[in-house]
Design an enzyme around this catalytic site. Sequence first.
Site, PDB file in Angstrom:
ATOM      1  CB  SER A   1      -0.958  -0.049   1.196  1.00  0.00           C
ATOM      2  OG  SER A   1      -1.887   1.001   1.161  1.00  0.00           O
ATOM      3  CG  HIS A  39      -6.279   0.508  -0.883  1.00  0.00           C
ATOM      4  ND1 HIS A  39      -5.398   0.974  -1.827  1.00  0.00           N
ATOM      5  CD2 HIS A  39      -5.572   0.351   0.255  1.00  0.00           C
ATOM      6  CE1 HIS A  39      -4.204   1.085  -1.276  1.00  0.00           C
ATOM      7  NE2 HIS A  39      -4.282   0.718  -0.012  1.00  0.00           N
TER       8      HIS A  39
END
Length: 398
Positions: free
Chosen positions: A130, A266
């Site tokens: 991430s 996300h």
Amino acid sequence: MLPLAATRCSHGGRLRAGETGRRWMSSTQTRTKRPKTAIFFPGQGVQRVGMATPWLEAFPRTAKPILEEIDATLNVPLTNIIESGTNAQLNLTQNSQPAIMATSILILRILEQEFGFKTSDRVDVTLGHSLGEFAALVAGGYLTFQDALRMVRKRAEVMMRCTREAVEQEGGEFGMIALVCESEAHMKALVAGLREFLELSSPNYKTDSNDDVPAVEQVLIANINSKNQIVLSGSIERMQTLLTNLRQFGGHDPRAVRLKSDSPYHSPLMKPAQETMKRILHKEKPDGSDIVTWPGIMPCISNVSGRPFQNKHQLKDLLSRSCVETVQWWRSIKYLHEEEKVKRYIGIGPGKVGRNLVGKEVGMKGAVKGGGVWGITTPQDMEEVVKALDDTEVCEDE
């Protein structure tokens, strides 16, 4: 597919990327090579107050200028928040994200400057979980530290604004919940059940089936972390309702853990952050140069595709899309382990979550024949990991 970076031989010779047909031979004609090696960086949630202090105390000559560079680049006293701020201050997205990324690069620079570790010679591929993708791009030579730091801070500010607006519009809390299953089979069944309950069976559901559903009402799979762990993102209330339905009607009972995140990363709520990233990545720097250097010094794995970035345009596209799309961490590690035969994995940055996820997947709980999974999270780890790398630097072909 981009080949992984240079292979170094036992006597110091190197093959350039792409020269897969040539091999250096030792005097005994036994083929030797350095095991393929990956470095990886952590994402959101590993932050803690004081995480840079041990590095400053142990390596002041290297650490102090880097910490000063962080504050000068951002024009914000971020290092004071890292060193002595409150947990609430550090956990704010606009602080935690640049703090984690900067601390990860701080550790890498100490490894390079204090221990003579030449990343371009000793590492073949880089990746980050991430947020960690930005540190990976710095380590891989695609972004400068300063550009990545400013980008992460701006992106985080937009993410924070998106969350604040969602709360004002919808009420309640937004965030992320990790679901841990007993096995890979259970996880796959859970994912299928989630998509069924969400009426999102299309493999491209994030951009197709959800078009008519307001972003604040969506629950998404934000991360596929391992063979038995995924992460949901969205409204906490809706995620809890979804889990109740899965348990009552779907026969699933995963362990649920609320993550230390104040935003639903996300997910479609982060669309403005994606647009901000696009503008930054496609804008020329003041000196007329491109913010992205291509090629880098080694391949870097995309969170969105789980494969190496193929060109500059794709890098900009996927890095922007990573704000709203699922982190394919499990796919990334499986690719490196099964297809590229990476033997050594070095986690660099705060916390041990990444090391545990990688070790669980590749079956390494430390040094094994020809490889291992290590984490550098404290100064005490540094010498141990460098020694482990030296001990596994040369292995014979199977």
